[in-house]
Design an enzyme around this catalytic site. Structure first.
Site, short mmCIF file in Angstrom:
data_model
loop_
_atom_site.label_atom_id
_atom_site.label_comp_id
_atom_site.label_asym_id
_atom_site.label_seq_id
_atom_site.Cartn_x
_atom_site.Cartn_y
_atom_site.Cartn_z
N HIS A 178 116.14 79.50 -35.61
CA HIS A 178 115.70 78.17 -36.06
C HIS A 178 116.63 77.11 -35.48
CE1 HIS A 178 113.90 75.03 -38.24
NE2 HIS A 178 113.83 75.55 -39.45
N HIS A 234 114.34 70.67 -36.64
CA HIS A 234 114.21 69.93 -37.91
C HIS A 234 115.51 69.43 -38.52
CE1 HIS A 234 110.36 72.60 -38.43
NE2 HIS A 234 110.27 71.73 -37.42
N TYR A 268 118.49 71.02 -38.71
CA TYR A 268 119.40 72.01 -39.26
C TYR A 268 120.53 72.28 -38.27
CZ TYR A 268 115.81 72.44 -42.80
OH TYR A 268 114.91 72.15 -43.80
#
Length: 387
Positions: free
Chosen positions: A190, A193, A195
């Site tokens: 990931h 977004h 993070y």
């Protein structure tokens, strides 16, 4: 066996025969990347659920994923799973991807999905500065980030040291190795977004002047080292997916790259590091990424890198990020037609479906059979339980 043959538009699924709608046929073509063979092009997008008490996925989580596999999802990407770092998450009900009990839980998920004929990869996650001081499950752990800055520019903690960076990279690699050991079909990192990995990408949150910052290319170095470490841990043929985005959770207008040339510079070191598939997160798949071209982010990424891409963004919905229910389910048709046309042209290779699939485990089967009137619309109530 979930899907045993495709012939003339007719598909056998769990011993029941379905008639495939010709208009969606490209969505149901097989696809292969590395050692991963998929029966169709539909991916379940990762969606945070928070139904894993003490970080341990239980039988209800297993059944939740298995339902999607039984109903024809080509590839399931799990909700974000937390790597082995005390500040990785900020909710005790988000699933861990470490500890003996959590890994046993994920082993049950993998087995159930495979028994249903599906394929599944975990999304490996660290929230970075999105964690607040005092958050559970480890209230003593301070949030970490490249410069200790939030998206709004607040200085909360000190910049990560190189030893801290190294420890987090090792945690990602261990999670990737564990995923392979458990029988997962690949991993997704990931990097979107806002993070941790995205905080290294973004100039507002990465103001370092060492090798992990200072300019556009050097801000990719942390992600490059994470990818390279994961690749060493899993070998050459185990698929690694990287999810990235321009937008951040708190800033939908944010841009990492303002032009195709900047995007090419950003993507090149990530592709070279060992990414097999780019998962290009956008809010609406139909919106062009840059002026003077209809290509979306996934289209540009595939064009610039030559790598397979996953498109995502309000697929199957007729409202902005699905904040409102679908009142007229027939409006899914024009959107799907555009999606299929782009897929057929090779703009991208796979299609991730989020909230539409969250609300309706049988979404894939119904789309395949042209049963638009049978679709269950998304409402916020779908977040309250594992449907």
């Amino acid at each position: 066996m979930q899907i045993i043959t495709i012939n003339g538009g007719r598909i056998l699924n769990n011993h029941k025969e379905f008639q495939q709608s010709p208009s969606v046929q490209p969505l149901f073509q097989s696809y292969k990347v590395g050692n991963l063979s998929l029966s169709n092009r539909i991916v379940m997008a990762p969606m945070t659920r928070g139904f894993s008490p003490k970080g341990i996925p239980g039988p209800d989580v297993t059944a939740y994923y298995q339902r999607r596999a039984k109903n024809g999802v080509g590839l399931i990407i799990t909700e974000g799973t937390l790597i082995n770092h005390p500040a990785a998450g900020s909710n005790p009900n988000w699933p861990n991807f470490h500890t003996e009990d959590a890994l046993k839980g994920w082993s049950q998920v993998v087995n159930a999905v495979h028994e249903a004929g599906g394929r599944i990869i975990p999304q490996l996650w660290h929230v970075g500065m999105e964690r607040k001081i005092g958050d559970q499950p480890n209230p003593e752990a301070l949030p970490i980030g490249p410069s200790g800055l939030t998206l709004s520019g607040d200085q909360v903690t000190k910049p990560m040291t190189e030893s801290e960076i190294s420890a987090v990279i090792d945690a990602y690699a261990q999670a990737a190795a564990d995923a392979k050991e458990l029988g997962f079909d690949g991993v997704e990192i990931h990097g979107a977004h806002g993070y941790l990995i995205d905080q290294f990408f973004f100039g507002k949150t990465n103001q370092r002047t060492d090798c992990y910052g200072g300019n556009f290319i050097q801000r990719t170095r942390f992600a490059v080292e994470v990818i390279e470490a994961c690749r060493r841990a899993v070998g050459a043929d185990f698929p690694i997916v990287l999810r990235f985005s321009q937008w951040k959770s708190g800033d939908y207008t944010a841009k990492l790259a303002e032009t195709p040339e900047q995007l090419a510079d950003f993507l090149a070191p990530l592709a070279d590091a060992g990414v097999d598939v780019f998962h290009c997160s956008t809010r609406r798949f139909w919106e062009p990424e840059f002026e003077d071209s209809s290509l979306n982010l996934a289209g540009w990424t595939k064009k610039l890198t030559g790598k397979p891409t996953i498109t995502v963004g309000s697929v199957g919905l007729n409202s902005d990020i699905a904040k409102n229910p679908i009142e007229d389910r027939t409006t899914v048709n024009p959107q799907l037609n555009q999606l299929v046309e782009r897929l057929e042209k090779g703009e991208f290779d796979l299609v991730a479906v989020g909230r539409a699939l969250l609300a309706d485990p049988e979404w894939v089967v119904k789309i395949r059979n042209g049963e638009m009137d049978q679709l269950i619309p998304y409402t916020p109530d779908a977040l309250k339980e594992l449907i």
